[in-house]
Design a protein around this motif. Sequence first.
Motif, PDB file in Angstrom:
ATOM      1  N   PHE A  72      -2.372   3.756   7.108  1.00 26.46           N
ATOM      2  CA  PHE A  72      -1.520   4.663   8.003  1.00 26.46           C
ATOM      3  C   PHE A  72      -2.355   5.401   9.126  1.00 26.46           C
ATOM      4  CE2 PHE A  72       0.704   8.851   8.326  1.00 26.46           C
ATOM      5  CZ  PHE A  72       1.762   8.849   9.030  1.00 26.46           C
ATOM      6  N   PHE A  85       4.546   7.140 -15.257  1.00 17.56           N
ATOM      7  CA  PHE A  85       4.049   7.017 -13.753  1.00 17.56           C
ATOM      8  C   PHE A  85       3.533   8.519 -13.470  1.00 17.56           C
ATOM      9  CE2 PHE A  85       6.639   3.350 -14.076  1.00 17.56           C
ATOM     10  CZ  PHE A  85       5.932   2.227 -13.319  1.00 17.56           C
ATOM     11  N   PHE A  86       2.221   8.431 -13.540  1.00 17.26           N
ATOM     12  CA  PHE A  86       1.769   9.705 -13.360  1.00 17.26           C
ATOM     13  C   PHE A  86       1.357  10.116 -11.872  1.00 17.26           C
ATOM     14  CE2 PHE A  86      -2.181  12.330 -12.553  1.00 17.26           C
ATOM     15  CZ  PHE A  86      -1.575  13.451 -12.456  1.00 17.26           C
ATOM     16  N   ASP A  93      -6.035   4.039  -4.833  1.00 15.57           N
ATOM     17  CA  ASP A  93      -4.369   4.378  -4.772  1.00 15.57           C
ATOM     18  C   ASP A  93      -4.073   4.897  -3.242  1.00 15.57           C
ATOM     19  OD1 ASP A  93      -5.304   6.820  -5.374  1.00 15.57           O
ATOM     20  OD2 ASP A  93      -4.403   6.411  -7.407  1.00 15.57           O
ATOM     21  N   ARG A  94      -4.930   4.761  -2.157  1.00 10.67           N
ATOM     22  CA  ARG A  94      -5.028   5.364  -0.988  1.00 10.67           C
ATOM     23  C   ARG A  94      -4.975   4.397   0.148  1.00 10.67           C
ATOM     24  NH1 ARG A  94      -3.378   9.017  -3.805  1.00 10.67           N
ATOM     25  NH2 ARG A  94      -3.627  11.272  -3.925  1.00 10.67           N
ATOM     26  N   ARG A 130      -1.531  -2.098 -15.602  1.00 12.55           N
ATOM     27  CA  ARG A 130      -0.424  -2.106 -14.629  1.00 12.55           C
ATOM     28  C   ARG A 130      -1.143  -2.602 -13.400  1.00 12.55           C
ATOM     29  NH1 ARG A 130       3.406   2.025 -15.892  1.00 12.55           N
ATOM     30  NH2 ARG A 130       1.633   3.388 -15.134  1.00 12.55           N
ATOM     31  N   GLU A 140      -7.326  18.455   1.619  1.00 12.94           N
ATOM     32  CA  GLU A 140      -7.469  17.465   2.743  1.00 12.94           C
ATOM     33  C   GLU A 140      -6.206  16.552   2.357  1.00 12.94           C
ATOM     34  OE1 GLU A 140     -11.047  14.876   3.599  1.00 12.94           O
ATOM     35  OE2 GLU A 140     -12.053  16.660   3.008  1.00 12.94           O
ATOM     36  N   ASP A 141      -6.537  16.002   0.940  1.00 10.98           N
ATOM     37  CA  ASP A 141      -5.570  14.857   0.691  1.00 10.98           C
ATOM     38  C   ASP A 141      -3.802  15.443   0.833  1.00 10.98           C
ATOM     39  OD1 ASP A 141      -5.020  12.264  -0.640  1.00 10.98           O
ATOM     40  OD2 ASP A 141      -4.186  13.374  -2.337  1.00 10.98           O
ATOM     41  N   ASP A 201       1.523   8.804  -6.155  1.00  5.03           N
ATOM     42  CA  ASP A 201       0.924   7.614  -5.514  1.00  5.03           C
ATOM     43  C   ASP A 201       1.142   6.405  -6.488  1.00  5.03           C
ATOM     44  OD1 ASP A 201      -0.687   8.262  -7.771  1.00  5.03           O
ATOM     45  OD2 ASP A 201      -2.130   9.329  -6.478  1.00  5.03           O
ATOM     46  N   ARG A 202       2.257   6.256  -7.052  1.00  4.55           N
ATOM     47  CA  ARG A 202       2.566   4.979  -7.780  1.00  4.55           C
ATOM     48  C   ARG A 202       4.060   4.522  -7.285  1.00  4.55           C
ATOM     49  NH1 ARG A 202      -2.025   5.471  -8.533  1.00  4.55           N
ATOM     50  NH2 ARG A 202      -3.451   5.151 -10.209  1.00  4.55           N
ATOM     51  N   PHE A 217       1.610  11.567   5.972  1.00  6.44           N
ATOM     52  CA  PHE A 217       2.073  10.112   5.555  1.00  6.44           C
ATOM     53  C   PHE A 217       3.438  10.250   4.968  1.00  6.44           C
ATOM     54  CE2 PHE A 217       1.850   7.158   1.813  1.00  6.44           C
ATOM     55  CZ  PHE A 217       2.013   5.961   2.513  1.00  6.44           C
ATOM     56  N   MET A 218       3.779  10.962   4.124  1.00 11.37           N
ATOM     57  CA  MET A 218       5.111  10.934   3.544  1.00 11.37           C
ATOM     58  C   MET A 218       6.150  11.698   4.439  1.00 11.37           C
ATOM     59  SD  MET A 218       4.318  10.886  -0.467  1.00 11.37           S
ATOM     60  CE  MET A 218       2.929  10.142  -1.234  1.00 11.37           C
ATOM     61  N   ARG A 242      -2.837  15.117   4.255  1.00  5.60           N
ATOM     62  CA  ARG A 242      -2.722  13.698   4.825  1.00  5.60           C
ATOM     63  C   ARG A 242      -1.630  13.132   3.975  1.00  5.60           C
ATOM     64  NH1 ARG A 242      -7.945  11.677   4.108  1.00  5.60           N
ATOM     65  NH2 ARG A 242      -7.677  11.765   2.004  1.00  5.60           N
ATOM     66  N   ASN A 243      -1.251  13.545   2.907  1.00  2.69           N
ATOM     67  CA  ASN A 243       0.021  13.250   2.222  1.00  2.69           C
ATOM     68  C   ASN A 243       1.036  13.530   2.961  1.00  2.69           C
ATOM     69  OD1 ASN A 243       0.109  11.461  -0.574  1.00  2.69           O
ATOM     70  ND2 ASN A 243      -1.883  12.838  -0.640  1.00  2.69           N
ATOM     71  N   GLN A 265      -2.303   4.726   2.620  1.00  3.83           N
ATOM     72  CA  GLN A 265      -2.565   6.000   3.674  1.00  3.83           C
ATOM     73  C   GLN A 265      -3.866   5.666   4.517  1.00  3.83           C
ATOM     74  OE1 GLN A 265      -2.638   9.725   1.931  1.00  3.83           O
ATOM     75  NE2 GLN A 265      -1.221   9.192   0.255  1.00  3.83           N
ATOM     76  N   TYR A 268       2.365  17.603  -5.210  1.00  2.00           N
ATOM     77  CA  TYR A 268       2.498  16.300  -5.350  1.00  2.00           C
ATOM     78  C   TYR A 268       4.034  16.260  -6.034  1.00  2.00           C
ATOM     79  CZ  TYR A 268      -2.263  15.736  -3.986  1.00  2.00           C
ATOM     80  OH  TYR A 268      -3.356  15.964  -3.244  1.00  2.00           O
ATOM     81  N   TRP A 279      -2.898   7.371 -20.733  1.00  2.87           N
ATOM     82  CA  TRP A 279      -2.013   6.854 -19.749  1.00  2.87           C
ATOM     83  C   TRP A 279      -2.779   6.024 -18.837  1.00  2.87           C
ATOM     84  CZ3 TRP A 279      -2.829   7.822 -14.301  1.00  2.87           C
ATOM     85  CH2 TRP A 279      -1.890   7.321 -13.635  1.00  2.87           C
TER      86      TRP A 279
END
Lengths: 240, 240
Positions: free
Chosen positions: A224, B213-214, A217-218, A74, B70-71, B217-218, B78-79, B74-75, A221, B19, A67
């Motif tokens: 933000f 897309f994995f 990819d942050r 991409r 942490e991430d 964050d895409r 942010f989200m 934060r996500n 964030q 996620y 992947w």
Amino acid sequence: MEKDDRIEMLVCLDSASPYSFFALVVLLRYQERWNLNLKLLPVLLGAVHAATGNKPPSIMVPAKGQWLVEDMQRNARFMDVPIRGVPANFGTTLNSLQCQRVLTAIAESKGYDSKELAAAFLAFFRGIFGGEPNRDLNISDSKFLLKCCMAAGFTEAESEQYISSSKDEIIKLRLKENTALAVEKGMFGAPTIYVTPREKNLQGVRQPRDLMFFGSDRFEQLAFSFGKLWEGPNPQRSRL
Amino acid sequence: MEKDDRIEMLVCLDSASPYSFFALVVLLRYQERWNLNLKLLPVLLGAVHAATGNKPPSIMVPAKGQWLVEDMQRNARFMDVPIRGVPANFGTTLNSLQCQRVLTAIAESKGYDSKELAAAFLAFFRGIFGGEPNRDLNISDSKFLLKCCMAAGFTEAESEQYISSSKDEIIKLRLKENTALAVEKGMFGAPTIYVTPREKNLQGVRQPRDLMFFGSDRFEQLAFSFGKLWEGPNPQRSRL
């Protein structure tokens, strides 16, 4: 903007990591817009992996490796970063040790926040990922190192000096120390970005540790977190 | 917009993946804006990991597990997705098998692109991640399953019916088949999003395979790929 308003950012990079390439290009585009004090830390990703039990994704989870090949292409289009291919031994025997030592020599001479170091990183990234796909490239070869240094804008004499001093014990030790520092701060893969919180602890009791962002990819964030505007990976091509 | 202009999107989710929660919430916000035909595929992440040699990050690379804590927080900010905590056994013995079977029973009854399935996924995500941090939650317990089904809008009788039919061999088999399909398409972790290319091969010689897309964050890259506008993870709170 005032110097004191600058965001302190430490970016831990390995020249053999394409996602490090993406991160550096994007951060340089935002350096002025976001008023970043950008310090680049050359670290040895192989040693980071060894210290944390991590491995290249293609070895750890083959399906993820597959992947990532797509994802890299991409990202290259999306971020407008000219990655054409990867060396044939990428993810297996590719060894960035010599590259990282030369970059450490440049960092020690010109400064970790210098334009020269940024230019050198870009030249190494382009040297490794900018050419024909599936090339068999020896990135430890002194001719390759010389070519990258000169592409970064150094004279032949300067370039040879950096390659020579990259073999000094003090430079080898410095790369080890820098890598150990990155691991101590939490790094397990590249790129890893540390940002020093702007709120200072006036009591001096406890300084909160740096925020850590892994990967390329942050950025949205990051923006933000610091109240900055994210205008896509190439703000000059922004679709806003 | 015309139905034929819809973007076909297959989203492979496990209710015990935070996620996956982020991805579903964001995609539902964009479902109309991007004219998505959103099919949700309940898969068993543990089986995906077993099939691909992957493992939960906290087990594979402890330092990555630490960063992910942490991430995730934060996500969540942010989200704008209300993740408060994770069960105490998250990343170790937490087993989503019963949840995924119930979701498969709902999918088989209401459809993989149904509003009911989306509501059920959200209810399970909230049930697992919406409560107090570090709770000791048994997500296999039939009371928990019932609570989630009812939070999704089903009556008690309907909910009990789904929990009952989740034990049928046909449902167990369907979850296995769906998971195997996802792995065959390349899935190694959750969430994984497949998008069917809009250009059809009129010669019928070779249909290019779905784009993959994995991760959560895409989205900006998804938008870029399909010429859609990305307005941040919560477009109603957009800072454009």
